[in-house]
Motif scaffolding. Structure first.
Motif, short mmCIF file in Angstrom:
data_model
loop_
_atom_site.label_atom_id
_atom_site.label_comp_id
_atom_site.label_asym_id
_atom_site.label_seq_id
_atom_site.Cartn_x
_atom_site.Cartn_y
_atom_site.Cartn_z
N THR A 138 19.08 -2.52 5.47
CA THR A 138 18.71 -3.11 4.18
C THR A 138 19.21 -4.54 4.08
O THR A 138 20.24 -4.89 4.67
N ILE A 141 18.31 -8.51 -1.92
CA ILE A 141 17.80 -9.77 -2.48
C ILE A 141 18.58 -10.11 -3.75
O ILE A 141 19.00 -11.24 -3.97
N TYR A 145 16.58 -5.56 -6.03
CA TYR A 145 15.54 -5.65 -5.01
C TYR A 145 16.11 -5.81 -3.60
O TYR A 145 17.05 -6.56 -3.36
N TYR A 146 15.49 -5.07 -2.68
CA TYR A 146 15.92 -5.03 -1.28
C TYR A 146 14.72 -5.16 -0.35
O TYR A 146 13.60 -4.79 -0.71
N VAL A 147 14.98 -5.64 0.84
CA VAL A 147 14.06 -5.48 1.97
C VAL A 147 14.65 -4.36 2.81
O VAL A 147 15.83 -4.39 3.15
N LYS A 149 14.20 -1.66 6.14
CA LYS A 149 13.51 -1.27 7.38
C LYS A 149 13.97 0.13 7.77
O LYS A 149 15.16 0.41 7.78
N LYS A 173 6.24 -2.59 -1.56
CA LYS A 173 5.27 -3.40 -0.83
C LYS A 173 5.57 -3.30 0.67
O LYS A 173 6.67 -3.60 1.11
N LEU A 175 5.64 -4.70 4.05
CA LEU A 175 5.63 -6.06 4.58
C LEU A 175 5.21 -6.11 6.04
O LEU A 175 4.54 -7.06 6.48
N VAL A 213 8.70 -1.83 7.29
CA VAL A 213 9.52 -2.79 6.56
C VAL A 213 8.92 -2.94 5.17
O VAL A 213 7.75 -3.35 5.03
N CYS A 214 9.70 -2.59 4.14
CA CYS A 214 9.19 -2.61 2.77
C CYS A 214 10.06 -3.51 1.88
O CYS A 214 11.21 -3.80 2.21
N TYR A 215 9.47 -3.90 0.77
CA TYR A 215 10.19 -4.68 -0.23
C TYR A 215 10.02 -3.99 -1.58
O TYR A 215 8.93 -3.54 -1.94
N TYR A 218 15.58 -0.79 -5.10
CA TYR A 218 16.28 0.25 -4.33
C TYR A 218 16.02 1.63 -4.93
O TYR A 218 15.80 2.60 -4.19
#
Length: 228
Positions: A138, A141, A145-147, A149, A173, A175, A213-215, A218
């Motif tokens: 993770t 952001i 909010y996190y990105v 994988k 989303k 990515l 890989v998502c955005y 959490y």
């Protein structure tokens, strides 16, 4: 979930802060008032106590939390004594940190659910393992909010990409998708690594070992994972 973390040094501090930021209830305990003060505004409750004292340890709600984590590292004797007391009190789920192979060997004799080795997992990585039972990377952001994988769970393998409906159902989303490919190094030796699939047809199926890989938030990812 509810956690007790005993030992709020650098390692325990990160665990406590990360778990709390993810919405879990965290109770911390440490013999150092300074360490407790640095965390008391960030977690549910923090106690100054000597956890090697059986009477002091009994003041913690050991039976009403999901996991007790012994994050004491430097004081080998204290770590072992606290684990022994927790086992004596029949605490069901105990995680303990080991700082070397000898420490790990002793902890293994207790039959703990998980032994945390900092050399193998960074503290933030341990949080993901405890949260999801899988290695998930993770990048935060902001507070929500996190990105994220993660390797596609078995339940998703075989689905078309457009069937996932991550955005519509979970507000996540997608990515990128990373897929294993076989490459050769300068010596002509073959090896595999995950590469980004730049052009992914919507009718392509998710394959085993694909990484998504998502955005998103959490808590939405938590809901997605629970729904699997």
């Amino acid at each position: 979930m509810k956690y007790i973390i005993i030992g709020l040094g650098n390692y325990g501090h990160v665990l406590a802060e990360e778990l709390s930021a993810m919405g879990h209830e965290v109770i911390g305990a440490d013999i150092s008032a300074g360490r407790v003060d640095s965390l008391k505004e960030k977690i549910a409750t923090a106690f100054v106590m000597d956890a090697t004292d059986e009477q002091a340890l009994s003041a913690l709600p050991l039976k009403t939390v999901d996991v007790v984590i012994v994050a004491i590292g430097e004081n080998f004797g204290a770590s072992i004594r606290v684990v022994a007391l927790l086992k004596q009190k029949k605490v069901k789920r105990i995680f303990a940190r080991a700082i070397d192979s000898v420490h790990r060997s002793v902890l293994e004799a207790f039959g703990l659910e998980r032994i945390l080795t900092p050399e193998e997992y960074a503290a933030r990585g341990v949080v993901q393992v405890m949260e999801f039972g899988a290695n998930i990377e993770t990048f935060r952001i902001d507070s929500e909010y996190y990105v994220i994988k993660f390797t596609a769970p078995a339940k998703l393998v075989g689905y078309y990409v457009n069937e996932l409906r991550l955005d519509a159902e979970f507000k996540l989303k997608l990515l990128a998708l990373k897929r294993k490919e076989t490459l050769k190094n300068s010596l002509g030796i073959s090896f595999t690594e995950h590469g980004v699939v730049n052009e992914l047809p919507e009718d392509d199926r998710i394959q085993e070992d694909d990484q998504l890989v998502c955005y998103g938030r959490y808590r939405d990812f938590q809901q997605f994972w629970k729904a699997l």
